[in-house]
Design an enzyme around this catalytic site. Structure first.
Site, PDB file in Angstrom:
ATOM      1  N   SER A  96       0.854  -1.184   0.000  1.00 44.98           N
ATOM      2  CA  SER A  96       0.000   0.000   0.000  1.00 44.98           C
ATOM      3  C   SER A  96       0.888   1.233   0.000  1.00 44.98           C
ATOM      4  O   SER A  96       1.895   1.285   0.719  1.00 44.98           O
ATOM      5  CB  SER A  96      -0.913   0.006   1.236  1.00 44.98           C
ATOM      6  OG  SER A  96      -1.751   1.140   1.238  1.00 44.98           O
ATOM      7  N   HIS A 110      -2.516   7.298  -4.595  1.00 45.32           N
ATOM      8  CA  HIS A 110      -2.625   6.135  -3.705  1.00 45.32           C
ATOM      9  C   HIS A 110      -2.716   4.892  -4.571  1.00 45.32           C
ATOM     10  O   HIS A 110      -3.308   4.911  -5.654  1.00 45.32           O
ATOM     11  CB  HIS A 110      -3.883   6.265  -2.838  1.00 45.32           C
ATOM     12  CG  HIS A 110      -4.417   4.955  -2.347  1.00 45.32           C
ATOM     13  ND1 HIS A 110      -5.467   4.299  -2.978  1.00 45.32           N
ATOM     14  CD2 HIS A 110      -4.063   4.171  -1.309  1.00 45.32           C
ATOM     15  CE1 HIS A 110      -5.729   3.181  -2.339  1.00 45.32           C
ATOM     16  NE2 HIS A 110      -4.897   3.066  -1.324  1.00 45.32           N
ATOM     17  N   HIS A 179     -20.709  12.423   2.694  1.00 44.93           N
ATOM     18  CA  HIS A 179     -21.089  13.579   3.497  1.00 44.93           C
ATOM     19  C   HIS A 179     -20.708  14.897   2.830  1.00 44.93           C
ATOM     20  O   HIS A 179     -21.184  15.958   3.249  1.00 44.93           O
ATOM     21  CB  HIS A 179     -20.435  13.486   4.885  1.00 44.93           C
ATOM     22  CG  HIS A 179     -18.943  13.534   4.864  1.00 44.93           C
ATOM     23  ND1 HIS A 179     -18.169  12.529   4.335  1.00 44.93           N
ATOM     24  CD2 HIS A 179     -18.071  14.482   5.298  1.00 44.93           C
ATOM     25  CE1 HIS A 179     -16.897  12.834   4.464  1.00 44.93           C
ATOM     26  NE2 HIS A 179     -16.803  14.017   5.042  1.00 44.93           N
ATOM     27  N   GLY A 263      -3.329  -4.377  13.448  1.00 48.46           N
ATOM     28  CA  GLY A 263      -2.124  -3.995  12.724  1.00 48.46           C
ATOM     29  C   GLY A 263      -1.386  -2.855  13.398  1.00 48.46           C
ATOM     30  O   GLY A 263      -1.833  -2.284  14.393  1.00 48.46           O
ATOM     31  N   ARG A 264      -0.258  -2.521  12.832  1.00 50.02           N
ATOM     32  CA  ARG A 264       0.593  -1.478  13.407  1.00 50.02           C
ATOM     33  C   ARG A 264       0.035  -0.109  13.035  1.00 50.02           C
ATOM     34  O   ARG A 264      -0.015   0.268  11.866  1.00 50.02           O
ATOM     35  CB  ARG A 264       2.019  -1.637  12.886  1.00 50.02           C
ATOM     36  CG  ARG A 264       3.014  -0.696  13.538  1.00 50.02           C
ATOM     37  CD  ARG A 264       4.430  -1.117  13.169  1.00 50.02           C
ATOM     38  NE  ARG A 264       5.403  -0.252  13.784  1.00 50.02           N
ATOM     39  CZ  ARG A 264       5.861   0.872  13.231  1.00 50.02           C
ATOM     40  NH1 ARG A 264       5.408   1.248  12.040  1.00 50.02           N
ATOM     41  NH2 ARG A 264       6.763   1.615  13.843  1.00 50.02           N
TER      42      ARG A 264
END
Length: 308
Positions: A96, A110, A179, A263-264
């Protein structure tokens, strides 16, 4: 899908090599800073390596992380579409990345690629791929957006005519801030639960998407990295980065999976921008470049077939 002919090691090798390729390429382009390695272990099983570049000449912050974790129970974010796997043992691996450039004329981007493996009630392996890449410009150029989507199309076309429009729409729908009533950026590709092609073809598709990412992004960086900017552009970039934070913390399934799976935290939240601001009820000036982003780019478009 219960196809047993998967190869976990080949997926892991590809993802680790892709992390190395992306970080080395970005470091060369930046020319000032390099990536630092942060290797971590997960007490519940597995671990990973987060590669971080900070305060570069081109990239204010870039994070490219690899993880391979395993556990006794899939988190809810991973079983929403597969309730039969709730409470089952699993393995999950992926890469990622999020890149936050310094110059507001270079888009944030991303990308992620992931592989899940679990066992159903009959003990058969259930596996699937997911991932994609998307682009978040602040001062967009139409030619950059078209080039980005052309690369997305090129990654898909050898696997069928239907994949690009399908995964392009999925990306538009997924990276949507309900939103705010706007998309996060100009999209790209997004897909999940991919296994209907069989392991070999699905894996080849993942490799095509991963290898296409730099082909799509680097030309945009090179064409915009010397564009002049000032305080106005920086403030708008930081304001729009607020939308990035809102999406990642409210909607992003990867963030939710990481937190739900223990997870971290530092590695999960490395996607957040280093400098960000919010302003109450801000509106762009009529006829301004900032208004153009809102009126033309923060909604789904057929970028490869625009008539105007």
């Amino acid at each position: 899908m219960s196809d047993q002919n998967y190869n976990l090691n080949s997926v892991k090798t590809f993802l680790i090599n892709l992390q190395t390729t992306i970080t080395s390429t970005l470091a060369i382009i930046d020319g000032k800073e390099n990536f630092t390695s942060d290797v971590w272990d997960r007490p519940e099983g597995g671990g990973g390596e987060s590669m971080i570049l900070k305060d570069g000449a081109i990239f204010e912050q870039a994070g490219v992380g690899f993880s391979h974790i395993h556990g006794s129970e899939l988190p809810p974010s991973a079983t929403k579409a597969r309730p039969e796997l709730a409470g089952k043992q699993f393995q999950a691996m992926g890469i990622s990345l999020v890149i936050h450039p310094l110059n507001p004329y270079i888009p944030t981007t991303h990308a992620n690629l992931r592989f899940f493996l679990a066992k159903n009630n009959k003990g058969k392996a259930i596996w699937w791929f997911g991932g994609g890449f998307d682009l978040t410009p602040y001062y967009p150029f139409l030619e950059d957006v078209v080039t980005w989507h052309q690369n997305a199309y090129d990654a898909c076309i050898q696997f069928g005519d239907e994949l690009y429009p399908r995964y392009k729409k999925w990306c538009d729908d997924y990276f949507y801030l309900k939103h705010r009533g706007e998309t996060r950026g100009v999209g790209g590709l997004f897909f999940d639960d991919l296994n209907e092609l069989g392991f070999e073809k699905s894996f080849n598709f993942i490799k095509a998407v991963g290898n296409q990412f730099l082909e799509a992004y680097i030309p945009i960086v090179n064409s915009r990295k010397n564009h002049p900017y000032g305080e106005r552009e920086q403030k708008f970039q930081q304001y729009r980065r607020g939308r990035y934070v809102e999406f990642n913390l409210l909607y992003d399934r990867g963030t939710l999976f990481g937190l739900q799976s223990g997870g971290r935290t530092e590695s999960i939240l490395m996607s957040l921008p280093p400098k960000v601001r919010w302003e109450y009820n801000w509106k762009p000036e009529p006829g301004s470049p900032e208004e153009l982003l809102y009126t033309k780019y923060l909604k789904p478009n057929d970028w490869l077939n625009l008539t105007e």
